[in-house]
Design an enzyme around this catalytic site. Structure first.
Site, mmCIF file in Angstrom:
data_model
loop_
_atom_site.group_PDB
_atom_site.id
_atom_site.type_symbol
_atom_site.label_atom_id
_atom_site.label_comp_id
_atom_site.label_asym_id
_atom_site.label_seq_id
_atom_site.Cartn_x
_atom_site.Cartn_y
_atom_site.Cartn_z
ATOM 1 C CG HIS A 289 -2.086 0.720 0.994
ATOM 2 N ND1 HIS A 289 -2.897 0.895 -0.207
ATOM 3 C CD2 HIS A 289 -3.036 1.187 1.797
ATOM 4 C CE1 HIS A 289 -4.165 1.632 -0.115
ATOM 5 N NE2 HIS A 289 -4.028 1.810 1.441
ATOM 6 C CG ASN B 212 -7.251 4.805 4.069
ATOM 7 O OD1 ASN B 212 -6.639 4.579 3.002
ATOM 8 N ND2 ASN B 212 -7.862 3.950 4.730
ATOM 9 C CG ASN C 298 -10.436 4.481 1.287
ATOM 10 O OD1 ASN C 298 -11.797 4.808 0.676
ATOM 11 N ND2 ASN C 298 -10.412 3.239 2.084
#
Length: 186
Positions: free
Chosen positions: A23, A71, A120
């Site tokens: 990520h 996010n 996100n």
């Protein structure tokens, strides 16, 4: 519209302990960009939302590493971008991020106004920065299972050495895209 005079290349991802996960592919690629761009070490910059910053002495490119969780990265990017625009009027913004739907190391360039596809971090950017920037997505592949919990486990696990090499191997293509943007290409 004239080409940008300089680029702020901003990576979004997660800080430790999630820094070396899929990520945070944007951060991995940004750190790999420091070598061909001959940048000095990234250093904390208070005016740029406490992110890590380095100016390339060989290219009109500045690298910025977001300090925020993925996010909620939009406000930090917006703060850094506003400060950068004051320093370099006519600059352009490029955001490096992970891309779940693309094969590992594949680079996709899109406008910032494009849909977020459930990402996100990109949603947070859309709320804070809007459009008017370029996204560079670096593929991280996708788990076979599509359930949210499985996807979260996949993107937040430590990346392997081979995955890191594939991400770092995308740097040459990213530099070509950055040079194209500086020449006025879209």
């Amino acid at each position: 519209m004239p080409p940008p005079t300089r680029l702020l290349v901003a990576s979004i991802g997660n800080p430790a302990p999630y820094l070396n996960t899929l990520h945070s592919a944007g951060h991995t690629v940004l750190r790999a960009l420091t070598i061909p761009l001959s940048t000095p070490p990234l250093v904390k910059s208070r005016p740029h939302a406490n992110g890590l910053l380095a100016h390339s002495p060989t290219h009109p490119i500045t690298l910025w590493h977001s300090p925020s969780m993925m996010n909620v990265s939009g406000p930090a990017v917006a703060t850094a971008w506003k400060a950068f625009q004051r320093e370099y009027p006519g600059a352009g913004l490029v955001v490096l991020h992970d891309e779940l739907e693309s094969a590992l190391g594949v680079v996709n360039v899109r406008g910032g106004e494009r849909g977020t596809k459930g990402h996100n971090g990109l949603r947070s950017l859309a709320k804070s920065v809007g459009g008017g920037y370029t996204r560079v997505g670096v593929g991280i592949g996708r788990p076979v299972a599509r359930e949210g919990g499985e996807v979260a486990k996949y993107v937040l696990r430590k990346m392997t050495g081979g995955e890191r090499e594939a991400l770092e191997g995308s740097v040459g293509g990213i530099i070509e895209e950055l040079e194209r943007l500086l020449e006025g290409g879209k």
